[in-house]
Design a protein around this motif. Sequence first.
Motif, PDB file in Angstrom:
ATOM      1  N   ASP A 396       0.813  -1.221   0.000  1.00  0.00           N
ATOM      2  CA  ASP A 396       0.000   0.000   0.000  1.00  0.00           C
ATOM      3  C   ASP A 396       0.847   1.272   0.000  1.00  0.00           C
ATOM      4  O   ASP A 396       0.374   2.336   0.415  1.00  0.00           O
ATOM      5  N   ALA A 397       2.058   1.198  -0.466  1.00  0.00           N
ATOM      6  CA  ALA A 397       2.922   2.383  -0.499  1.00  0.00           C
ATOM      7  C   ALA A 397       2.407   3.381  -1.533  1.00  0.00           C
ATOM      8  O   ALA A 397       1.720   3.006  -2.493  1.00  0.00           O
ATOM      9  N   PRO A 398       2.727   4.664  -1.381  1.00  0.00           N
ATOM     10  CA  PRO A 398       2.319   5.667  -2.382  1.00  0.00           C
ATOM     11  C   PRO A 398       2.929   5.361  -3.747  1.00  0.00           C
ATOM     12  O   PRO A 398       4.037   4.818  -3.840  1.00  0.00           O
ATOM     13  N   ALA A 399       2.204   5.735  -4.818  1.00  0.00           N
ATOM     14  CA  ALA A 399       2.674   5.461  -6.171  1.00  0.00           C
ATOM     15  C   ALA A 399       4.043   6.087  -6.430  1.00  0.00           C
ATOM     16  O   ALA A 399       4.895   5.493  -7.100  1.00  0.00           O
ATOM     17  N   LYS A 400       4.261   7.289  -5.879  1.00  0.00           N
ATOM     18  CA  LYS A 400       5.547   7.972  -6.105  1.00  0.00           C
ATOM     19  C   LYS A 400       6.709   7.162  -5.533  1.00  0.00           C
ATOM     20  O   LYS A 400       7.810   7.164  -6.084  1.00  0.00           O
ATOM     21  N   GLN A 401       6.457   6.461  -4.421  1.00  0.00           N
ATOM     22  CA  GLN A 401       7.515   5.658  -3.806  1.00  0.00           C
ATOM     23  C   GLN A 401       7.912   4.504  -4.726  1.00  0.00           C
ATOM     24  O   GLN A 401       9.100   4.197  -4.877  1.00  0.00           O
ATOM     25  N   TYR A 402       6.928   3.864  -5.352  1.00  0.00           N
ATOM     26  CA  TYR A 402       7.224   2.786  -6.290  1.00  0.00           C
ATOM     27  C   TYR A 402       8.041   3.293  -7.472  1.00  0.00           C
ATOM     28  O   TYR A 402       8.982   2.631  -7.929  1.00  0.00           O
ATOM     29  N   VAL A 403       7.690   4.455  -7.976  1.00  0.00           N
ATOM     30  CA  VAL A 403       8.396   4.992  -9.145  1.00  0.00           C
ATOM     31  C   VAL A 403       9.825   5.367  -8.783  1.00  0.00           C
ATOM     32  O   VAL A 403      10.770   5.082  -9.524  1.00  0.00           O
ATOM     33  N   ARG A 404      10.009   6.001  -7.601  1.00  0.00           N
ATOM     34  CA  ARG A 404      11.370   6.367  -7.182  1.00  0.00           C
ATOM     35  C   ARG A 404      12.234   5.124  -6.973  1.00  0.00           C
ATOM     36  O   ARG A 404      13.418   5.104  -7.333  1.00  0.00           O
ATOM     37  N   LEU A 405      11.648   4.084  -6.405  1.00  0.00           N
ATOM     38  CA  LEU A 405      12.391   2.839  -6.233  1.00  0.00           C
ATOM     39  C   LEU A 405      12.735   2.221  -7.590  1.00  0.00           C
ATOM     40  O   LEU A 405      13.807   1.626  -7.755  1.00  0.00           O
ATOM     41  N   SER A 406      11.860   2.401  -8.570  1.00  0.00           N
ATOM     42  CA  SER A 406      12.138   1.910  -9.924  1.00  0.00           C
ATOM     43  C   SER A 406      13.384   2.573 -10.496  1.00  0.00           C
ATOM     44  O   SER A 406      14.193   1.936 -11.175  1.00  0.00           O
ATOM     45  N   TYR A 407      13.538   3.888 -10.231  1.00  0.00           N
ATOM     46  CA  TYR A 407      14.753   4.578 -10.679  1.00  0.00           C
ATOM     47  C   TYR A 407      15.995   3.911 -10.085  1.00  0.00           C
ATOM     48  O   TYR A 407      16.977   3.626 -10.776  1.00  0.00           O
ATOM     49  N   LEU A 408      15.944   3.670  -8.776  1.00  0.00           N
ATOM     50  CA  LEU A 408      17.097   3.101  -8.079  1.00  0.00           C
ATOM     51  C   LEU A 408      17.432   1.701  -8.598  1.00  0.00           C
ATOM     52  O   LEU A 408      18.604   1.377  -8.826  1.00  0.00           O
ATOM     53  N   VAL A 409      16.413   0.867  -8.796  1.00  0.00           N
ATOM     54  CA  VAL A 409      16.635  -0.496  -9.281  1.00  0.00           C
ATOM     55  C   VAL A 409      17.250  -0.468 -10.678  1.00  0.00           C
ATOM     56  O   VAL A 409      18.168  -1.243 -10.991  1.00  0.00           O
ATOM     57  N   SER A 410      16.766   0.425 -11.546  1.00  0.00           N
ATOM     58  CA  SER A 410      17.319   0.521 -12.899  1.00  0.00           C
ATOM     59  C   SER A 410      18.809   0.832 -12.860  1.00  0.00           C
ATOM     60  O   SER A 410      19.613   0.200 -13.551  1.00  0.00           O
ATOM     61  N   ILE A 411      19.184   1.795 -12.042  1.00  0.00           N
ATOM     62  CA  ILE A 411      20.598   2.173 -11.936  1.00  0.00           C
ATOM     63  C   ILE A 411      21.423   1.008 -11.404  1.00  0.00           C
ATOM     64  O   ILE A 411      22.516   0.712 -11.904  1.00  0.00           O
ATOM     65  N   LEU A 412      20.908   0.322 -10.385  1.00  0.00           N
ATOM     66  CA  LEU A 412      21.631  -0.798  -9.795  1.00  0.00           C
ATOM     67  C   LEU A 412      21.889  -1.893 -10.828  1.00  0.00           C
ATOM     68  O   LEU A 412      23.003  -2.433 -10.916  1.00  0.00           O
ATOM     69  N   PHE A 413      20.891  -2.217 -11.633  1.00  0.00           N
ATOM     70  CA  PHE A 413      21.071  -3.284 -12.618  1.00  0.00           C
ATOM     71  C   PHE A 413      21.999  -2.866 -13.749  1.00  0.00           C
ATOM     72  O   PHE A 413      22.726  -3.686 -14.304  1.00  0.00           O
ATOM     73  N   VAL A 414      21.988  -1.595 -14.107  1.00  0.00           N
ATOM     74  CA  VAL A 414      22.952  -1.113 -15.106  1.00  0.00           C
ATOM     75  C   VAL A 414      24.374  -1.321 -14.591  1.00  0.00           C
ATOM     76  O   VAL A 414      25.261  -1.794 -15.320  1.00  0.00           O
ATOM     77  N   VAL A 415      24.596  -0.995 -13.330  1.00  0.00           N
ATOM     78  CA  VAL A 415      25.933  -1.139 -12.746  1.00  0.00           C
ATOM     79  C   VAL A 415      26.356  -2.608 -12.725  1.00  0.00           C
ATOM     80  O   VAL A 415      27.473  -2.962 -13.133  1.00  0.00           O
ATOM     81  N   ILE A 416      25.465  -3.504 -12.282  1.00  0.00           N
ATOM     82  CA  ILE A 416      25.816  -4.925 -12.196  1.00  0.00           C
ATOM     83  C   ILE A 416      26.031  -5.514 -13.590  1.00  0.00           C
ATOM     84  O   ILE A 416      26.995  -6.254 -13.830  1.00  0.00           O
ATOM     85  N   GLY A 417      25.119  -5.195 -14.543  1.00  0.00           N
ATOM     86  CA  GLY A 417      25.265  -5.714 -15.906  1.00  0.00           C
ATOM     87  C   GLY A 417      26.550  -5.249 -16.560  1.00  0.00           C
ATOM     88  O   GLY A 417      27.227  -6.014 -17.268  1.00  0.00           O
ATOM     89  N   THR A 418      26.903  -3.984 -16.331  1.00  0.00           N
ATOM     90  CA  THR A 418      28.156  -3.450 -16.870  1.00  0.00           C
ATOM     91  C   THR A 418      29.354  -4.171 -16.259  1.00  0.00           C
ATOM     92  O   THR A 418      30.325  -4.506 -16.952  1.00  0.00           O
ATOM     93  N   PHE A 419      29.295  -4.444 -14.965  1.00  0.00           N
ATOM     94  CA  PHE A 419      30.379  -5.154 -14.288  1.00  0.00           C
ATOM     95  C   PHE A 419      30.579  -6.540 -14.896  1.00  0.00           C
ATOM     96  O   PHE A 419      31.705  -6.977 -15.144  1.00  0.00           O
ATOM     97  N   ILE A 420      29.485  -7.244 -15.165  1.00  0.00           N
ATOM     98  CA  ILE A 420      29.579  -8.569 -15.796  1.00  0.00           C
ATOM     99  C   ILE A 420      30.226  -8.455 -17.174  1.00  0.00           C
ATOM    100  O   ILE A 420      31.058  -9.277 -17.565  1.00  0.00           O
ATOM    101  N   GLY A 421      29.849  -7.397 -17.908  1.00  0.00           N
ATOM    102  CA  GLY A 421      30.403  -7.197 -19.245  1.00  0.00           C
ATOM    103  C   GLY A 421      31.906  -7.005 -19.262  1.00  0.00           C
ATOM    104  O   GLY A 421      32.562  -7.243 -20.288  1.00  0.00           O
ATOM    105  N   LEU A 422      32.477  -6.585 -18.133  1.00  0.00           N
ATOM    106  CA  LEU A 422      33.924  -6.401 -18.068  1.00  0.00           C
ATOM    107  C   LEU A 422      34.684  -7.705 -18.249  1.00  0.00           C
ATOM    108  O   LEU A 422      35.851  -7.707 -18.651  1.00  0.00           O
ATOM    109  N   PHE A 423      34.033  -8.836 -17.984  1.00  0.00           N
ATOM    110  CA  PHE A 423      34.721 -10.134 -17.992  1.00  0.00           C
ATOM    111  C   PHE A 423      34.391 -10.976 -19.221  1.00  0.00           C
ATOM    112  O   PHE A 423      34.812 -12.121 -19.320  1.00  0.00           O
TER     113      PHE A 423
END
Length: 607
Positions: A396-423
């Motif tokens: 039941d969190a506010p919609a804005k909270q879900y969207v802000r968390l979506s921003y954070l998750v996107s950035i996190l996965f970009v970082v992890i995917g890029t790290f994998i690409g290094l190898f």
Amino acid sequence: MKLGMLDLGVIIAYIAITVVIGFWISKRASRNIQSYFLGGNEIPWYMLGLSNASGMFDISGTMWLVYLLFIYGLKSVWIPWLWPVFNQIFLMVFLSIWLRRSGVMTGAEWIQFRFGKARGANLSHIIVVAFALLNVLGFLAYGFIGIGKFAAVFISWKLSSDPYWNEILYGLIITAVTTLYVVKGGMFSVVFTEVLQFLIMTVASIAIGIIAMSKVSPELLQSIVPDSWYNMFFGWKLDLDWSATLQSANQKISADGYSLFGIFFMMMLFKGVLLSLAGPAPNYDMQRVLSAKTPKEAAKMSGFVNVVLFFPRYMLIAGLTVLALAFFMDDLRGMGDNVDFELILPFALKNFIPAGLLGLVIAGLLAAFMSTFAATTNAAPAYVVNDIYKRYFKPDAPAKQYVRLSYLVSILFVVIGTFIGLFIHSLNEIIGWIVSALYGGYTASNVLKWYWWRFNGYGYFWGMLTGIIAAMIIPFLIPYTNGLYAFPVIVAISLVGAIAGSLLTPPDDEEVLKNFYLRVRPWGFWKPVYEKLKAEKPDLQKNTAFGRDMLNVVIGIIWQTGMVAAAIFLVIRQFDWLGVSVAAVAICSLVLKKTWYDKMENYPADC
């Protein structure tokens, strides 16, 4: 090579426009979680189709396809069936309609619709989220590798004296810029910027095809390639010998494991049909289908992708291949045994595209990278936020909270995917693992979920779990020359887990099965569920379209392959075979109009 001011201006303007669009649209996208992930189901089917086509027009895949056409000639038309490219036909004919009728937001939410809310369904929900996120990381690494190689070869400024780190640094810079607009805009940003990207890419592709036709005569090309390079068809063996012009090409064919092409083709077809029957993987392809206004529009969107994508894309691929064959052979020979055929695309662009057009082409290829990267990145928050955080932690969190968390998750996965690409140093390496090993673990459970009523949540969980584990282990335990040959082993292990998991546990809740069948109306082994519903609803009609759907799938695959071949035959000026390809496309189009388009069920708009 130094870029002119005009070329630099085009590239900078394009990047600025896409970032601005992403932030401008972000207000609309951030109204609520449905707007962020599905565009509020307000986006027209043709816009979604152009977006989907643009997302497939990626730089890494294009580099891979150019290398395939260079080495394998017209026989390379079949090799993309590894993905399989014809899954769009299965979606067009029936699976997009079935999927959109569910009315869910993500693939993991679809699992609840199919299996209910019991423990088996919860386990299935968790495992499909795990697979989806693993899939996202694989494709982010794939995109990062491709853009780094492209930029390092093409752009003359050296950020590092070490070629490997030069590729890495360019990949990091372009990835960071792309992440800016991807994270802010959600589905609205992805779709509307991808339409712009697709238009740029189409113009660039046609222009490169025309340049190749003007610079390379059929006689010159014929003097370079083996005779069988022009032949689409094949026997048990590939019968393609590069000894006279480029010995390293023969070594590459041997390393790829495609020499016994007849066996390879049958394995590829077997894998492709199974994987297509499983439906779209829980990635952004599924999100676009779920974003359509109605089931019928979802099917039209999937069909439209084939129409707008293949001809221009293969004009680009064929154009760059022909230019490289004519003018880049000496450089390739000079590389000796260390030749990297995946660099053909950026080298051809660097040397043979005139000033002015060059900026547009680079902008188009950056667009292609950004499209793929955007689509892949936005899949991660859909699962983490909607299917984990919202479901298990804060429903039941506010919609804005879900969207802000979506921003954070996107950035996190970009970082992890890029790290994998290094190898990972090769596109072929990551493509082989994704399309053969990882998707081998996905296939059995996701075929059974559509077509067998007794398949339950526990079966899905154990089928996926054994498949994913096998995908991680089998490629390292069984020696083989091509990842495709591990696919049947992984599928067999997964199938045993899926069937045993289902038969050793009780069936899913009867009401859940009845609701699923009533809304989706699949064909397959659903007789017990159908009979119970028939007793309650005497007017209920069974789906008897299996034969027609399979006929349309066969016709659709011929139709799609004809478009691919026509573009290549045009660029290499084989006009007789061009005529045959165009005729095949025209005939198939007329048949599909009568057997598919005119017979699409007009589902209610609220499904």
